[in-house]
Scaffold this motif. Structure first.
Motif, PDB file in Angstrom:
ATOM      1  N   PRO A  37       0.813  -1.222   0.000  1.00  0.00           N
ATOM      2  CA  PRO A  37       0.000   0.000   0.000  1.00  0.00           C
ATOM      3  C   PRO A  37       0.851   1.279   0.000  1.00  0.00           C
ATOM      4  CG  PRO A  37      -0.751  -1.493   1.729  1.00  0.00           C
ATOM      5  CD  PRO A  37       0.489  -2.080   1.135  1.00  0.00           C
ATOM      6  N   LEU A  38       2.005   1.241   0.657  1.00  0.00           N
ATOM      7  CA  LEU A  38       2.887   2.411   0.639  1.00  0.00           C
ATOM      8  C   LEU A  38       3.396   2.686  -0.772  1.00  0.00           C
ATOM      9  CD1 LEU A  38       4.915   1.758   3.909  1.00  0.00           C
ATOM     10  CD2 LEU A  38       3.302   3.639   3.505  1.00  0.00           C
ATOM     11  N   LYS A  39       3.756   1.625  -1.486  1.00  0.00           N
ATOM     12  CA  LYS A  39       4.220   1.780  -2.869  1.00  0.00           C
ATOM     13  C   LYS A  39       3.105   2.341  -3.736  1.00  0.00           C
ATOM     14  CE  LYS A  39       5.892  -0.781  -6.866  1.00  0.00           C
ATOM     15  NZ  LYS A  39       6.208  -2.094  -7.420  1.00  0.00           N
ATOM     16  N   THR A  40       1.907   1.801  -3.597  1.00  0.00           N
ATOM     17  CA  THR A  40       0.763   2.271  -4.384  1.00  0.00           C
ATOM     18  C   THR A  40       0.467   3.736  -4.096  1.00  0.00           C
ATOM     19  OG1 THR A  40      -0.167   0.047  -4.423  1.00  0.00           O
ATOM     20  CG2 THR A  40      -1.673   1.864  -4.892  1.00  0.00           C
ATOM     21  N   GLU A  41       0.458   4.086  -2.813  1.00  0.00           N
ATOM     22  CA  GLU A  41       0.180   5.477  -2.437  1.00  0.00           C
ATOM     23  C   GLU A  41       1.248   6.422  -2.978  1.00  0.00           C
ATOM     24  OE1 GLU A  41      -0.420   8.270   1.529  1.00  0.00           O
ATOM     25  OE2 GLU A  41      -0.369   6.091   1.749  1.00  0.00           O
ATOM     26  N   SER A  42       2.507   6.026  -2.892  1.00  0.00           N
ATOM     27  CA  SER A  42       3.572   6.897  -3.384  1.00  0.00           C
ATOM     28  C   SER A  42       3.495   7.053  -4.905  1.00  0.00           C
ATOM     29  CB  SER A  42       4.943   6.384  -2.955  1.00  0.00           C
ATOM     30  OG  SER A  42       5.255   5.162  -3.573  1.00  0.00           O
ATOM     31  N   ILE A  45       3.123  10.586  -6.958  1.00  0.00           N
ATOM     32  CA  ILE A  45       4.034  10.937  -8.055  1.00  0.00           C
ATOM     33  C   ILE A  45       3.241  11.253  -9.324  1.00  0.00           C
ATOM     34  CG2 ILE A  45       5.803  10.004  -9.631  1.00  0.00           C
ATOM     35  CD1 ILE A  45       6.851   8.453  -7.091  1.00  0.00           C
ATOM     36  N   LEU A  46       2.287  10.403  -9.669  1.00  0.00           N
ATOM     37  CA  LEU A  46       1.491  10.650 -10.875  1.00  0.00           C
ATOM     38  C   LEU A  46       0.683  11.930 -10.756  1.00  0.00           C
ATOM     39  CD1 LEU A  46       0.280   7.027 -11.670  1.00  0.00           C
ATOM     40  CD2 LEU A  46       1.985   8.385 -12.912  1.00  0.00           C
ATOM     41  N   ASP A  47       0.173  12.216  -9.562  1.00  0.00           N
ATOM     42  CA  ASP A  47      -0.563  13.448  -9.329  1.00  0.00           C
ATOM     43  C   ASP A  47       0.340  14.657  -9.549  1.00  0.00           C
ATOM     44  OD1 ASP A  47      -2.921  14.934  -8.442  1.00  0.00           O
ATOM     45  OD2 ASP A  47      -1.752  15.350  -6.615  1.00  0.00           O
ATOM     46  N   LYS A  48       1.548  14.612  -9.009  1.00  0.00           N
ATOM     47  CA  LYS A  48       2.501  15.714  -9.164  1.00  0.00           C
ATOM     48  C   LYS A  48       2.904  15.884 -10.625  1.00  0.00           C
ATOM     49  CE  LYS A  48       3.003  16.665  -4.762  1.00  0.00           C
ATOM     50  NZ  LYS A  48       2.460  17.860  -4.162  1.00  0.00           N
ATOM     51  N   LEU A  49       3.143  14.781 -11.320  1.00  0.00           N
ATOM     52  CA  LEU A  49       3.509  14.859 -12.736  1.00  0.00           C
ATOM     53  C   LEU A  49       2.365  15.436 -13.562  1.00  0.00           C
ATOM     54  CD1 LEU A  49       5.438  11.504 -13.217  1.00  0.00           C
ATOM     55  CD2 LEU A  49       6.406  13.812 -13.143  1.00  0.00           C
ATOM     56  N   GLY A  50       1.138  15.054 -13.229  1.00  0.00           N
ATOM     57  CA  GLY A  50      -0.025  15.590 -13.929  1.00  0.00           C
ATOM     58  C   GLY A  50      -0.165  17.077 -13.700  1.00  0.00           C
ATOM     59  N   TYR A  51       0.090  17.529 -12.473  1.00  0.00           N
ATOM     60  CA  TYR A  51       0.025  18.950 -12.143  1.00  0.00           C
ATOM     61  C   TYR A  51       1.085  19.713 -12.935  1.00  0.00           C
ATOM     62  CZ  TYR A  51       0.207  23.232  -9.365  1.00  0.00           C
ATOM     63  OH  TYR A  51       0.201  24.536  -8.965  1.00  0.00           O
TER      64      TYR A  51
END
Length: 61
Positions: free
Chosen positions: A34-39, A43-49
């Motif tokens: 779950p930690l890997k999935t959350e991270s 990351i994808l959220d930041k890249l999308g931003y």
């Protein structure tokens, strides 16, 4: 496969692509996944931003 890298500061472990750095840090697999999935989501959220900001800058030029 050798996951050790020699450097001026000695050897350092390298997590292979697709691996789970949280397991390498000593977390149980049940906790690490779950930690890997959350991270990855963060990351994808930041890249999308960042991508949205670049697109807005290109539109304004």
């Amino acid at each position: 496969m050798n996951n050790q890298v020699n450097s001026a500061h000695g050897s350092a472990h390298v997590t292979p692509a697709g691996g789970n750095v949280f397991i390498d840090l000593g977390f149980d697999a049940d906790e690490a996944e779950p930690l890997k999935t959350e991270s990855q989501c963060v990351i994808l959220d930041k890249l999308g931003y960042q991508q949205a900001n670049h697109e807005m800058i290109n539109i304004q030029d």
